[in-house]
Scaffold this motif. Structure first.
Motif, PDB file in Angstrom:
ATOM      1  N   SER A 150      39.027  47.049  34.394  1.00  0.00           N
ATOM      2  CA  SER A 150      39.448  48.419  34.112  1.00  0.00           C
ATOM      3  C   SER A 150      40.961  48.607  34.184  1.00  0.00           C
ATOM      4  CB  SER A 150      38.798  49.378  35.105  1.00  0.00           C
ATOM      5  OG  SER A 150      37.394  49.278  35.056  1.00  0.00           O
ATOM      6  N   ILE A 151      41.615  47.714  34.908  1.00  0.00           N
ATOM      7  CA  ILE A 151      43.055  47.811  35.120  1.00  0.00           C
ATOM      8  C   ILE A 151      43.769  46.892  34.128  1.00  0.00           C
ATOM      9  CG2 ILE A 151      44.915  47.366  36.784  1.00  0.00           C
ATOM     10  CD1 ILE A 151      43.236  49.679  37.692  1.00  0.00           C
ATOM     11  N   THR A 152      44.847  47.382  33.547  1.00  0.00           N
ATOM     12  CA  THR A 152      45.623  46.569  32.619  1.00  0.00           C
ATOM     13  C   THR A 152      46.130  45.288  33.283  1.00  0.00           C
ATOM     14  OG1 THR A 152      47.581  46.531  31.192  1.00  0.00           O
ATOM     15  CG2 THR A 152      47.717  47.898  33.145  1.00  0.00           C
ATOM     16  N   HIS A 153      46.285  44.254  32.484  1.00  0.00           N
ATOM     17  CA  HIS A 153      46.764  42.962  32.986  1.00  0.00           C
ATOM     18  C   HIS A 153      48.195  43.036  33.518  1.00  0.00           C
ATOM     19  CE1 HIS A 153      48.494  43.006  28.966  1.00  0.00           C
ATOM     20  NE2 HIS A 153      49.364  42.120  29.410  1.00  0.00           N
ATOM     21  N   LYS A 154      48.904  44.112  33.233  1.00  0.00           N
ATOM     22  CA  LYS A 154      50.285  44.287  33.711  1.00  0.00           C
ATOM     23  C   LYS A 154      50.343  44.598  35.204  1.00  0.00           C
ATOM     24  CE  LYS A 154      51.785  46.048  29.255  1.00  0.00           C
ATOM     25  NZ  LYS A 154      52.354  47.194  28.542  1.00  0.00           N
ATOM     26  N   VAL A 155      49.210  44.936  35.791  1.00  0.00           N
ATOM     27  CA  VAL A 155      49.140  45.320  37.201  1.00  0.00           C
ATOM     28  C   VAL A 155      48.666  44.135  38.029  1.00  0.00           C
ATOM     29  CG1 VAL A 155      47.959  46.851  38.851  1.00  0.00           C
ATOM     30  CG2 VAL A 155      48.704  47.730  36.625  1.00  0.00           C
ATOM     31  N   ARG A 156      49.302  43.906  39.159  1.00  0.00           N
ATOM     32  CA  ARG A 156      48.865  42.857  40.108  1.00  0.00           C
ATOM     33  C   ARG A 156      47.716  43.436  40.911  1.00  0.00           C
ATOM     34  NH1 ARG A 156      46.938  39.028  42.685  1.00  0.00           N
ATOM     35  NH2 ARG A 156      48.095  37.825  44.190  1.00  0.00           N
ATOM     36  N   LEU A 157      46.538  42.914  40.723  1.00  0.00           N
ATOM     37  CA  LEU A 157      45.340  43.375  41.420  1.00  0.00           C
ATOM     38  C   LEU A 157      45.115  42.493  42.638  1.00  0.00           C
ATOM     39  CD1 LEU A 157      43.171  45.535  41.089  1.00  0.00           C
ATOM     40  CD2 LEU A 157      41.862  43.932  39.729  1.00  0.00           C
ATOM     41  N   VAL A 158      45.014  43.119  43.825  1.00  0.00           N
ATOM     42  CA  VAL A 158      44.845  42.396  45.084  1.00  0.00           C
ATOM     43  C   VAL A 158      43.502  42.792  45.691  1.00  0.00           C
ATOM     44  CG1 VAL A 158      45.774  42.022  47.396  1.00  0.00           C
ATOM     45  CG2 VAL A 158      47.338  42.372  45.474  1.00  0.00           C
ATOM     46  N   ASP A 159      42.646  41.814  45.932  1.00  0.00           N
ATOM     47  CA  ASP A 159      41.352  42.041  46.569  1.00  0.00           C
ATOM     48  C   ASP A 159      41.534  41.859  48.078  1.00  0.00           C
ATOM     49  OD1 ASP A 159      38.768  42.022  47.557  1.00  0.00           O
ATOM     50  OD2 ASP A 159      38.086  40.348  46.322  1.00  0.00           O
ATOM     51  N   SER A 160      41.368  42.920  48.840  1.00  0.00           N
ATOM     52  CA  SER A 160      41.575  42.858  50.290  1.00  0.00           C
ATOM     53  C   SER A 160      40.618  41.872  50.961  1.00  0.00           C
ATOM     54  CB  SER A 160      41.421  44.244  50.917  1.00  0.00           C
ATOM     55  OG  SER A 160      40.101  44.733  50.744  1.00  0.00           O
ATOM     56  N   GLU A 161      39.443  41.679  50.387  1.00  0.00           N
ATOM     57  CA  GLU A 161      38.472  40.749  50.963  1.00  0.00           C
ATOM     58  C   GLU A 161      38.951  39.299  50.865  1.00  0.00           C
ATOM     59  OE1 GLU A 161      34.840  41.690  48.893  1.00  0.00           O
ATOM     60  OE2 GLU A 161      34.314  43.245  50.339  1.00  0.00           O
ATOM     61  N   THR A 162      39.686  38.977  49.816  1.00  0.00           N
ATOM     62  CA  THR A 162      40.211  37.626  49.646  1.00  0.00           C
ATOM     63  C   THR A 162      41.097  37.232  50.827  1.00  0.00           C
ATOM     64  OG1 THR A 162      40.165  37.824  47.242  1.00  0.00           O
ATOM     65  CG2 THR A 162      41.631  36.146  48.155  1.00  0.00           C
ATOM     66  N   TYR A 163      41.814  38.211  51.387  1.00  0.00           N
ATOM     67  CA  TYR A 163      42.745  37.955  52.475  1.00  0.00           C
ATOM     68  C   TYR A 163      42.194  38.369  53.835  1.00  0.00           C
ATOM     69  CZ  TYR A 163      45.701  37.273  48.468  1.00  0.00           C
ATOM     70  OH  TYR A 163      46.204  36.818  47.279  1.00  0.00           O
ATOM     71  N   GLY A 164      40.923  38.748  53.889  1.00  0.00           N
ATOM     72  CA  GLY A 164      40.283  39.115  55.148  1.00  0.00           C
ATOM     73  C   GLY A 164      40.860  40.369  55.774  1.00  0.00           C
ATOM     74  N   ILE A 165      41.315  41.294  54.956  1.00  0.00           N
ATOM     75  CA  ILE A 165      41.934  42.521  55.456  1.00  0.00           C
ATOM     76  C   ILE A 165      40.843  43.477  55.928  1.00  0.00           C
ATOM     77  CG2 ILE A 165      43.417  44.486  54.870  1.00  0.00           C
ATOM     78  CD1 ILE A 165      44.799  41.693  54.873  1.00  0.00           C
TER      79      ILE A 165
END
Length: 138
Positions: free
Chosen positions: A44-59
């Motif tokens: 849903s988000i344009t490729h121009k945006v850096r998408l960060v998944d909090s679960e990937t980093y255990g946040i």
């Protein structure tokens, strides 16, 4: 500047956030980041945006979430806007902790000159008034 999108589940917060993220990415002269829990926004988000998944980093929890945001700010001085979806799921449903988190983010926003936007899934009446001293409802 810290802004929040408030509403109960199913009220269209994430859809509104997606529209805001994509329009901001088009207008920004820097980098835009969106933090989410899981990979719900990937298509849903344009490729121009850096998408960060909090679960990937255990946040988990507001202190870790704040640390992630600080790391993003410190690691890239071209960031203009940071969006956060599912704020209460990443942090907690403790509204006083949310208020403290938003207060800290407000200071970070001023120091880094980055705009922050968060979705908050609850009734506006449930939130402490001190939240609205540091965050603007949109």
């Amino acid at each position: 500047m810290v802004q929040i999108i408030i509403g109960n589940k199913g009220s269209g917060k994430t859809k509104r956030l997606i529209e805001l993220v994509n329009s901001t990415a088009e207008a920004s002269r820097g980098d835009v980041v969106c933090v989410e829990q899981g990979d719900v926004l990937t298509y849903s988000i344009t490729h121009k945006v850096r998408l960060v998944d909090s679960e990937t980093y255990g946040i988990s929890g507001y202190n870790e979430y704040y640390g992630l945001l600080c790391g993003i700010c410190a690691g890239n001085h071209d960031v203009t806007d940071i969006f956060g979806d599912a704020t209460l799921r990443i942090g907690s449903r403790n509204y006083d902790e949310l208020a403290d988190f938003l207060d800290r983010v407000s200071v970070l926003s001023e120091e880094s000159n980055i705009n922050f936007f968060f979705t908050v899934s609850c009734d506006e009446a449930d939130l402490p008034s001190k939240i609205f001293e540091v965050a603007k409802k949109i």
